[in-house]
Design a protein around this motif. Structure first.
Motif, PDB file in Angstrom:
ATOM      1  N   ARG A   1      82.395 -72.173  56.627  1.00  0.00           N
ATOM      2  CA  ARG A   1      81.343 -72.958  55.996  1.00  0.00           C
ATOM      3  C   ARG A   1      81.431 -72.900  54.483  1.00  0.00           C
ATOM      4  NH1 ARG A   1      80.512 -76.309  59.001  1.00  0.00           N
ATOM      5  NH2 ARG A   1      79.439 -76.024  60.936  1.00  0.00           N
ATOM      6  N   HIS A   2      81.028 -74.013  53.844  1.00  0.00           N
ATOM      7  CA  HIS A   2      80.893 -74.020  52.389  1.00  0.00           C
ATOM      8  C   HIS A   2      79.853 -72.957  52.039  1.00  0.00           C
ATOM      9  CE1 HIS A   2      79.649 -75.297  48.378  1.00  0.00           C
ATOM     10  NE2 HIS A   2      80.850 -75.862  48.302  1.00  0.00           N
ATOM     11  N   SER A   3      80.058 -72.255  50.961  1.00  0.00           N
ATOM     12  CA  SER A   3      79.170 -71.144  50.591  1.00  0.00           C
ATOM     13  C   SER A   3      77.711 -71.565  50.466  1.00  0.00           C
ATOM     14  CB  SER A   3      79.649 -70.487  49.296  1.00  0.00           C
ATOM     15  OG  SER A   3      79.605 -71.420  48.226  1.00  0.00           O
ATOM     16  N   SER A   4      77.457 -72.814  50.104  1.00  0.00           N
ATOM     17  CA  SER A   4      76.075 -73.278  49.961  1.00  0.00           C
ATOM     18  C   SER A   4      75.358 -73.371  51.306  1.00  0.00           C
ATOM     19  CB  SER A   4      76.039 -74.638  49.261  1.00  0.00           C
ATOM     20  OG  SER A   4      76.762 -75.598  49.998  1.00  0.00           O
ATOM     21  N   LEU A   5      76.115 -73.474  52.391  1.00  0.00           N
ATOM     22  CA  LEU A   5      75.526 -73.592  53.726  1.00  0.00           C
ATOM     23  C   LEU A   5      75.452 -72.259  54.462  1.00  0.00           C
ATOM     24  CD1 LEU A   5      77.300 -76.850  54.949  1.00  0.00           C
ATOM     25  CD2 LEU A   5      74.953 -76.623  54.085  1.00  0.00           C
TER      26      LEU A   5
ATOM     27  N   PHE B   1      76.585 -80.487  59.004  1.00  0.00           N
ATOM     28  CA  PHE B   1      77.315 -79.633  58.075  1.00  0.00           C
ATOM     29  C   PHE B   1      78.752 -80.109  57.838  1.00  0.00           C
ATOM     30  CE2 PHE B   1      74.608 -75.475  58.427  1.00  0.00           C
ATOM     31  CZ  PHE B   1      73.485 -76.187  58.048  1.00  0.00           C
ATOM     32  N   PRO B   2      79.489 -80.544  58.873  1.00  0.00           N
ATOM     33  CA  PRO B   2      80.836 -81.069  58.598  1.00  0.00           C
ATOM     34  C   PRO B   2      80.813 -82.307  57.686  1.00  0.00           C
ATOM     35  CG  PRO B   2      80.662 -80.455  60.902  1.00  0.00           C
ATOM     36  CD  PRO B   2      79.273 -80.354  60.321  1.00  0.00           C
TER      37      PRO B   2
ATOM     38  N   TYR C   1      78.576 -82.909  55.367  1.00  0.00           N
ATOM     39  CA  TYR C   1      78.261 -82.327  54.058  1.00  0.00           C
ATOM     40  C   TYR C   1      79.536 -81.786  53.415  1.00  0.00           C
ATOM     41  CZ  TYR C   1      76.059 -78.845  50.888  1.00  0.00           C
ATOM     42  OH  TYR C   1      75.676 -78.065  49.811  1.00  0.00           O
ATOM     43  N   GLU C   2      80.270 -81.002  54.171  1.00  0.00           N
ATOM     44  CA  GLU C   2      81.466 -80.354  53.625  1.00  0.00           C
ATOM     45  C   GLU C   2      82.550 -81.364  53.244  1.00  0.00           C
ATOM     46  OE1 GLU C   2      81.067 -76.035  55.824  1.00  0.00           O
ATOM     47  OE2 GLU C   2      81.880 -77.712  56.972  1.00  0.00           O
ATOM     48  N   LYS C   3      82.617 -82.467  53.938  1.00  0.00           N
ATOM     49  CA  LYS C   3      83.632 -83.482  53.639  1.00  0.00           C
ATOM     50  C   LYS C   3      83.224 -84.405  52.506  1.00  0.00           C
ATOM     51  CE  LYS C   3      85.401 -83.751  58.329  1.00  0.00           C
ATOM     52  NZ  LYS C   3      85.281 -84.459  59.591  1.00  0.00           N
TER      53      LYS C   3
ATOM     54  N   PRO D   1      81.623 -81.149  45.186  1.00  0.00           N
ATOM     55  CA  PRO D   1      81.549 -79.696  45.036  1.00  0.00           C
ATOM     56  C   PRO D   1      80.447 -79.227  44.082  1.00  0.00           C
ATOM     57  CG  PRO D   1      83.829 -80.399  45.029  1.00  0.00           C
ATOM     58  CD  PRO D   1      82.988 -81.646  45.008  1.00  0.00           C
TER      59      PRO D   1
ATOM     60  N   ALA E   1      77.154 -79.575  45.794  1.00  0.00           N
ATOM     61  CA  ALA E   1      77.024 -78.547  46.831  1.00  0.00           C
ATOM     62  C   ALA E   1      76.692 -77.190  46.208  1.00  0.00           C
ATOM     63  CB  ALA E   1      78.308 -78.457  47.649  1.00  0.00           C
TER      64      ALA E   1
END
Length: 151
Positions: A2-6, A126-127, A129-131, A135, A138
């Motif tokens: 996961r992205h650190s923000s999530l 979440f996927p 969001y990450e795509k 950055p 986020a």
């Protein structure tokens, strides 16, 4: 990964999934204490979890994550609206537990909804969001999420 923000939200999701499972198992008589006593104990646990964990979690999603998704990823609007509606349903179910009637059905349905809700966020929202979230956006969102969660 996961992205650190999530990560703080995903961490909460882990605990939410465990509670969802306990709710369903309690309603099916698979966790002791059985019967009315167990249902009351689980209802108290749910109410405490909601107040301490879900209220700030929902706030972080509703004030930070969901608005960012709607603006950065317009095609996420349908998912976000569904998740917002589920927040309201979860809150209503928790309120219904306080009445003390029909606890088995409420706990089962709450556990089922909570699991589906979390899986939707983890597997769909979440996927996206990450795509698709920039950055820098986020990273800012992550700071605000951690602040709202008290972390």
């Amino acid at each position: 990964m996961r992205h650190s923000s999530l990560v703080p939200l995903s961490h909460d999701h882990h605990h939410g999934l465990a509670l969802a499972l306990r709710c369903r198992k309690q309603s099916l008589g698979q966790i002791k204490p059985l019967g009315a006593e167990g249902l009351r104990e689980r209802s108290v646990e749910v109410a405490e979890f909601f107040a301490k964990e879900l209220v700030p979690h929902f706030r972080a999603e509703e004030e930070v994550l969901f608005p960012l998704m709607k603006s950065a990823v317009p095609d996420s609007t349908r998912i976000v609206e569904q998740l917002l509606q589920e927040h309201e349903q979860i809150q209503a179910m928790v309120e219904n537990l306080k009445g003390g009637h029909g606890l088995s059905k409420i706990l089962f349905d709450l556990g089922d909804l909570l699991e589906r809700h979390i899986r939707c966020e983890e597997r769909q929202l979440f996927p996206l969001y990450e795509k698709r979230v920039a950055p820098q956006d986020a990273d800012l969102a992550g700071e605000r999420i951690r602040s709202l969660l008290g972390r």
